[in-house]
Design a protein around this motif. Structure first.
Motif, PDB file in Angstrom:
ATOM      1  N   UNK A 145     -23.070  98.016 -26.824  1.00 13.36           N
ATOM      2  CA  UNK A 145     -23.544  98.927 -27.400  1.00 13.36           C
ATOM      3  C   UNK A 145     -23.877  98.946 -29.083  1.00 13.36           C
ATOM      4  N   UNK A 146     -22.832  98.477 -29.535  1.00 12.48           N
ATOM      5  CA  UNK A 146     -22.878  98.284 -30.967  1.00 12.48           C
ATOM      6  C   UNK A 146     -24.259  97.368 -31.410  1.00 12.48           C
TER       7      UNK A 146
ATOM      8  N   UNK B 181     -22.188 100.150 -41.537  1.00 11.14           N
ATOM      9  CA  UNK B 181     -21.334 100.961 -40.642  1.00 11.14           C
ATOM     10  C   UNK B 181     -21.199 100.209 -39.166  1.00 11.14           C
ATOM     11  N   UNK B 182     -22.365  99.815 -38.749  1.00  9.53           N
ATOM     12  CA  UNK B 182     -22.633  99.350 -37.196  1.00  9.53           C
ATOM     13  C   UNK B 182     -21.688  98.047 -37.332  1.00  9.53           C
ATOM     14  N   UNK B 183     -22.055  97.264 -38.384  1.00 10.96           N
ATOM     15  CA  UNK B 183     -21.524  95.883 -38.488  1.00 10.96           C
ATOM     16  C   UNK B 183     -19.874  95.977 -38.421  1.00 10.96           C
ATOM     17  N   UNK B 184     -19.406  97.042 -39.408  1.00 15.39           N
ATOM     18  CA  UNK B 184     -17.841  97.141 -39.590  1.00 15.39           C
ATOM     19  C   UNK B 184     -17.513  97.521 -37.846  1.00 15.39           C
ATOM     20  N   UNK B 185     -18.287  98.351 -37.310  1.00 12.67           N
ATOM     21  CA  UNK B 185     -17.812  98.577 -35.825  1.00 12.67           C
ATOM     22  C   UNK B 185     -17.749  97.423 -34.975  1.00 12.67           C
ATOM     23  N   UNK B 186     -18.762  96.489 -35.168  1.00 13.87           N
ATOM     24  CA  UNK B 186     -18.670  95.377 -34.468  1.00 13.87           C
ATOM     25  C   UNK B 186     -17.562  94.499 -34.825  1.00 13.87           C
ATOM     26  N   UNK B 187     -17.274  94.495 -36.003  1.00 14.88           N
ATOM     27  CA  UNK B 187     -15.983  93.708 -36.519  1.00 14.88           C
ATOM     28  C   UNK B 187     -14.723  94.587 -35.834  1.00 14.88           C
ATOM     29  N   UNK B 188     -14.604  95.643 -35.977  1.00 18.24           N
ATOM     30  CA  UNK B 188     -13.471  96.151 -35.254  1.00 18.24           C
ATOM     31  C   UNK B 188     -13.353  96.040 -33.850  1.00 18.24           C
ATOM     32  N   UNK B 189     -14.565  96.002 -33.120  1.00 13.30           N
ATOM     33  CA  UNK B 189     -14.408  95.876 -31.657  1.00 13.30           C
ATOM     34  C   UNK B 189     -14.090  94.383 -31.448  1.00 13.30           C
ATOM     35  N   UNK B 190     -14.603  93.462 -32.056  1.00 15.18           N
ATOM     36  CA  UNK B 190     -14.292  92.120 -32.004  1.00 15.18           C
ATOM     37  C   UNK B 190     -12.872  91.858 -32.272  1.00 15.18           C
ATOM     38  N   UNK B 191     -12.120  92.636 -33.394  1.00 15.30           N
ATOM     39  CA  UNK B 191     -10.798  92.441 -33.709  1.00 15.30           C
ATOM     40  C   UNK B 191      -9.911  92.819 -32.428  1.00 15.30           C
ATOM     41  N   UNK B 192     -10.413  94.130 -31.856  1.00 17.13           N
ATOM     42  CA  UNK B 192      -9.806  94.450 -30.808  1.00 17.13           C
ATOM     43  C   UNK B 192      -9.952  93.852 -29.448  1.00 17.13           C
ATOM     44  N   UNK B 193     -11.180  92.890 -29.494  1.00 17.65           N
ATOM     45  CA  UNK B 193     -11.425  92.022 -28.236  1.00 17.65           C
ATOM     46  C   UNK B 193     -10.382  90.808 -28.371  1.00 17.65           C
TER      47      UNK B 193
ATOM     48  N   UNK C  91     -17.811 105.172 -31.109  1.00 19.23           N
ATOM     49  CA  UNK C  91     -16.902 104.144 -31.452  1.00 19.23           C
ATOM     50  C   UNK C  91     -15.790 104.591 -32.274  1.00 19.23           C
ATOM     51  N   UNK C  92     -15.906 105.233 -33.717  1.00 20.60           N
ATOM     52  CA  UNK C  92     -14.688 105.917 -34.168  1.00 20.60           C
ATOM     53  C   UNK C  92     -15.178 107.432 -34.381  1.00 20.60           C
ATOM     54  N   UNK C  93     -14.399 108.304 -33.166  1.00 21.21           N
ATOM     55  CA  UNK C  93     -14.652 109.608 -33.284  1.00 21.21           C
ATOM     56  C   UNK C  93     -13.984 110.154 -32.020  1.00 21.21           C
ATOM     57  N   UNK C  94     -13.952 111.338 -31.997  1.00 20.02           N
ATOM     58  CA  UNK C  94     -13.148 112.181 -30.925  1.00 20.02           C
ATOM     59  C   UNK C  94     -14.276 112.868 -30.092  1.00 20.02           C
ATOM     60  N   UNK C  95     -13.927 112.901 -28.597  1.00 24.13           N
ATOM     61  CA  UNK C  95     -14.832 113.523 -27.802  1.00 24.13           C
ATOM     62  C   UNK C  95     -14.091 114.878 -27.330  1.00 24.13           C
ATOM     63  N   UNK C  96     -14.858 115.904 -27.373  1.00 24.80           N
ATOM     64  CA  UNK C  96     -14.155 117.267 -26.909  1.00 24.80           C
ATOM     65  C   UNK C  96     -15.237 118.052 -25.906  1.00 24.80           C
ATOM     66  N   UNK C  97     -14.871 117.929 -24.731  1.00 23.06           N
ATOM     67  CA  UNK C  97     -15.857 118.588 -23.666  1.00 23.06           C
ATOM     68  C   UNK C  97     -15.262 119.705 -23.263  1.00 23.06           C
ATOM     69  N   UNK C  98     -15.910 120.864 -23.090  1.00 21.03           N
ATOM     70  CA  UNK C  98     -15.597 121.994 -22.512  1.00 21.03           C
ATOM     71  C   UNK C  98     -16.624 122.447 -21.559  1.00 21.03           C
ATOM     72  N   UNK C  99     -16.427 122.262 -20.205  1.00 20.21           N
ATOM     73  CA  UNK C  99     -17.502 122.615 -19.323  1.00 20.21           C
ATOM     74  C   UNK C  99     -17.549 124.150 -19.228  1.00 20.21           C
ATOM     75  N   UNK C 100     -18.881 124.645 -19.123  1.00 23.02           N
ATOM     76  CA  UNK C 100     -19.058 126.081 -18.899  1.00 23.02           C
ATOM     77  C   UNK C 100     -19.515 126.358 -17.509  1.00 23.02           C
ATOM     78  N   UNK C 101     -18.579 126.617 -16.746  1.00 22.90           N
ATOM     79  CA  UNK C 101     -18.357 126.810 -15.310  1.00 22.90           C
ATOM     80  C   UNK C 101     -17.944 125.530 -14.642  1.00 22.90           C
ATOM     81  N   UNK C 102     -17.772 125.537 -13.366  1.00 24.13           N
ATOM     82  CA  UNK C 102     -17.094 124.548 -12.671  1.00 24.13           C
ATOM     83  C   UNK C 102     -17.833 123.150 -12.742  1.00 24.13           C
ATOM     84  N   UNK C 103     -17.075 122.100 -12.429  1.00 22.24           N
ATOM     85  CA  UNK C 103     -17.630 120.924 -12.469  1.00 22.24           C
ATOM     86  C   UNK C 103     -17.083 119.918 -11.187  1.00 22.24           C
ATOM     87  N   UNK C 104     -17.840 119.636 -10.308  1.00 16.96           N
ATOM     88  CA  UNK C 104     -17.376 118.729  -9.240  1.00 16.96           C
ATOM     89  C   UNK C 104     -17.796 117.440  -9.033  1.00 16.96           C
ATOM     90  N   UNK C 105     -17.138 116.522  -9.141  1.00 19.09           N
ATOM     91  CA  UNK C 105     -17.630 115.134  -9.265  1.00 19.09           C
ATOM     92  C   UNK C 105     -16.521 114.121  -9.772  1.00 19.09           C
TER      93      UNK C 105
END
Lengths: 182, 292
Positions: free
Chosen positions: A157-158, A130-142, B223-237
């Motif tokens: 990071x990968x 999976x990590x290797x595939x991520x490296x391939x994907x990133x390189x493709x994007x690069x 790398x392959x995934x979403x990021x969902x952030x919801x702060x509890x309270x204010x954030x200044x920065x």
């Protein structure tokens, strides 16, 4: 950057004197040398032989210096150090130090994996793939955006993830086995 | 005929492996000592109690050589000793009671680890199995290779480190600093309050629903995934958000910008308030949502 360098070079060249007068009149000596040339102490053949000997010697010395480290002991490089040096992007590539460290960890992993269950082994291998595939994907994007900083960071990071995984699996297994081997 | 039958039954009985051994042992222990537990396969559960004693109950696998259970000063050692070549019949289930103020050092290969009501520092490692602990008032380091890692804290200041390779990482009511990592799993942090949080996965989603203190730092990477952030309270920065292939949904106001006219990447950088907190989010293929 090249243009700036050229401009500086042109400017420096313009400041050079167009004529240089010798400190004393050398012409009488030159004329005398032309009319009565001195014989070299070495004959032309001897000079050529000496040049060949020197060339062969120098070549051998360079070859020795270039190859003497190949047979020496492999210096293991801590992955953290490798990554500090392993900047890459459009103008960089991972160096041999990284490859040495990675190969060393890979060999160690194979030994450690043999102690695990088939299921765990397959799981770890799947994650490495999976990590290797991520490296391939990133390189493709690069390839599309060679200077994209995000992609460069992701690639770094990968590679780090892979090394971390290799180290962790080996370390965990060894720790528990040692503790029970009493 | 009858003789044959008896012979067969006797043969089966003689060929049957030794049965598992029940264990029930107790040792006096320091109220805030360290307990080392090592069990290659099976299960380990640890509970804190009010007595200054360590108690081990459970079942040892039929091929286990012995259970080593001894005290050395403030240290109590519990080890399941198995034949060097391992093999079958070594699975052992250990249920251990320790003084609540104890520190723990638990190592397993193929076993789940479950810890409750222990207030001291915890170092928990397994290769193949889940780790589930109630973080107390001290630092927790929980690692698995193939399994989930869950830390349920009490909003007490601590350094929490939780990582796995194949599995999810879940931190609930953890406070202070946290480092949560997976390779092929989701990473979730909820109900905490932090000075510093690092969340990282390769193939998985990241969910952060907690507070970030003044001057705090939140770094999330996938790398392959979403990021969902919801702060509890204010954030200044300062906020820096990047995605190579995904959308950025932001409740704070500014709109993201394309990083290139050739690729779908988006970036969003802005300052919220005049504080010095820092939020850094990046994903390669995935959406980012950041709200309060």
């Amino acid at each position: 950057m090249t243009e700036e360098f050229d401009d500086k070079l042109d400017s420096a060249a313009r400041q050079l004197a167009t004529e240089i007068s010798p400190e004393r009149d050398l012409w009488p000596g030159i004329a005398e040398a032309i009319t009565t040339p001195q014989r070299s102490r070495w004959t032309p053949m001897l000079a050529q032989a000496a040049a060949i000997v020197m060339l062969v010697g120098a070549s051998s010395a360079v070859t020795y210096i270039a190859t003497k480290n190949d047979g020496g002991p492999i210096v293991s490089v801590a992955p953290e150090l490798v990554f500090e040096q392993a900047a890459f992007g459009s103008n960089y590539h991972l160096g041999p130090g990284f490859q040495d460290a990675r190969n060393s960890l890979r060999a160690e992993l194979d030994v450690e994996l043999s102690r695990l269950s088939l299921e765990a082994r397959e799981d770890i291998r799947a994650n490495l793939n999976l990590i290797h595939q991520a490296i391939v994907d990133i390189n493709t994007a690069l390839e599309q955006e060679p200077d994209n900083v995000l992609l460069q960071q992701k690639l770094l990071r990968a590679y780090r993830e892979e090394l971390t995984l290799l180290r962790r699996v080996g370390g965990l297994t060894r720790n528990v086995m040692r503790r029970n081997d009493i | 005929m009858m003789k044959k039958l008896i012979a067969i039954v006797l043969g089966i009985l003689l060929a049957a492996p030794a049965t598992a051994e029940e264990v029930n042992r107790t040792l006096d222990a320091a109220s805030n000592g360290r307990v080392h537990i090592s069990n290659i396969a099976g299960e380990v559960t640890v509970n804190g109690w009010s007595r200054d004693q360590v108690e081990v109950t459970g079942e040892l696998g039929r091929n286990v050589e012995e259970l080593i259970f001894e005290r050395d000063g403030n240290k109590v050692i519990i080890k399941v000793k198995v034949p060097k070549n391992g093999g079958r019949g070594i699975d052992s289930d250990l249920h251990i009671q320790v003084p609540q103020g104890s520190s723990l050092d638990v190592s397993t290969v193929s076993a789940d680890i479950d810890v409750k009501k222990v207030r001291g520092e915890q170092m928990l490692e397994t290769v193949s199995g889940d780790v589930d602990t109630e973080g107390g008032e001290s630092d927790v380091s929980a690692e698995a290779v193939s399994g989930d890692v869950t830390v349920n804290g009490q909003n007490k200041e601590a350094n929490t480190r939780a990582n796995t390779v194949s599995g999810d990482v879940i931190l609930v009511r953890v406070a202070g600093t946290a480092d949560a990592q997976s390779v092929s799993g989701d990473v979730t942090v909820t109900e905490g309050s932090f000075d510093r949080v690092d969340m990282n996965t390769v193939n998985g989603d990241i969910l952060f629903r907690a507070g970030l203190r003044d001057g705090g730092k939140l770094v999330t990477e996938t790398v392959n995934g979403s990021v969902d952030i919801e702060f509890d309270g204010a954030v200044s920065g300062r906020f820096d958000i990047d995605t190579f292939n995904g959308d950025i949904d932001n409740c704070f106001g500014p709109k993201p910008e394309r990083t290139s006219k050739y690729t779908p990447g988006l970036e969003l950088s802005f300052q919220e308030g005049d504080g010095d907190a820092r939020v850094k989010v990046s994903t390669l293929n995935g959406d980012v949502s950041i709200c309060r």
